[in-house]
Design a protein around this motif. Sequence first.
Motif: not given
Length: 567
Positions: A27-53
């Motif tokens: 159950q904890r692993f499932f919660r971590d998977v959901i959280a990781g996917i959520t943060v990954g969606i945020i991180a992908i565009p931000l990581a690119m934008a911050l590299a460009i900046a």
Amino acid sequence: MKTHGINGIRPFSALIDACWRETYTAQRFFRDVIAGITVGIIAIPLAMALAIASGVPPQYGLYTSAVAGIVIALTGGSRYSVSGPTAAFVVILYPVSQQFGLSGLLIATLMSGVFLIIMGLARFGRLIEYIPISVTLGFTSGIGITIATMQIKDFFGLTLDVPEHYIAKVIALVSALPTISFADTLIASVTLAVLILWPRLRLRIPGHLPALLAGTAVMALLSWFDCSVATIGSKFHYLMPDGSTGNGIPPILPQFVLPWDLPAADGKSFELSWNTISTLLPAAFSMAMLGAIESLLCAVVLDGMAGGKKHHSNSELIGQGLGNLAAPFFGGITATAAIARSAANVRAGATSPVSAVIHSLLVIMALLVLAPALSYLPLAAMSSLLLLVAWNMSEARKVIDILRRAPKDDIIVMILCMSLTVLFDMVIAITVGIVLASLLFMRRIAQMTRLTPMVEQSNAQRLTMRISGPLFFAAAERIFNELAQVIDEQRVVILQWNAVPVLDAGGLSAFQRFIDILPQGTELIICDVQYQPLKTLARAGIKPIAGKLMFTSSLGEALTAADAVVE
């Protein structure tokens, strides 16, 4: 079972606490998977934008989130932190990348990793807590202003070469306003509007992806009217193994590289020498200091959000250092814990560092699967992402609150740090801010030390006074000078020290000088001396002097002894 580690530092402490000491269930692993996917969606565009900046192609931001994100999650001391490129580093990384190229930036990142490991081994983790909020707010809001200014060019599609210094940058941007692009401005405005309004829908999906999709949709509509818009694919290019050139982001995993083998800013080979290392040293130290401050502040915030799960500060510094040592060998730039992504991680239900690892794996998957699609993202939309990041980083509400309610000293320190960060350099801002805040703090403490007459215990031949507050170098001289002026021709002077918690070397020196200038025939009695001042006096060899200096354990004994002297 306790693992004390080396010198009280526990390696892999967050991972061990969350996944070994506690029962790690499906159950904890499932919660971590959901959280990781959520943060990954945020991180992908931000990581690119911050590299460009930061002045480098967007894939290097993704490499940072992928490699440093995994290493720091596994070795750090905060179970909820998500690490990667952050907006705070932009003001440091951009000048380095412009002057030394990607190779110089990666070498500076390596050096910052070494500094962070040294800080952790030296157990400096808790010292970060002593940096005043006026200083942290000052330089973070200054960084926010700087980042926001840097995004104006892409937000409005202006045509100009951006100068290095802030004032010249603002003048150049104003001068370039006639070159504004309607298409870029519309895309950026729509993206920013979605980012601002999305949280009101109260959906679990982060707004970053819908905002970028909205901006890209506007770009697609404008293409029907032959409106040209700068995208990641049109601005950035890469070289394939067969010698051909690709546009945007290469759809390959991070490759092992030696940072000093990459080209410098002028396209020539980077010259690794003592001269270049010494030149990069201040920037590397700045990266380490900022990384330490941001990662530990983030960990403290997450502890509060997670309901008492405490981080291990020194282990977190070592984990951050290891991440910044590993990432440059795979093209990753400087990384630290990102407060916004880490907070989203907690809100999404994360229970362990596994969620941060999954976030990094999602970034790797995006490199392999979504690279062609990411190349179509308009730069104007990326600038909107960074504008919102800059606004959140500025913490405008806290700044306004300090301006309204804080003492003038804190306001001065905050405004000075903010101004120095914007106009000069973050290192100068933090250094000046800490020094000034320390001096103002010492002045406040010195003003708390007072000399109070005890009228009911005094008479014509006996003066009884009470010292309240620390007798340290900034206060002791003033206190004993005041006392010297009221001694007159008293036969006995009693000083009660029950409210003196500290006596330092400066206070001790002032006390000895006061004893030396006592009038002939005047005896000084010190009573109720607390532990620390008593220890300092003993170490200095201060002993009673017949007819001149006496110590008693209480005020009553001092009064009795004074009566005997007067009689």
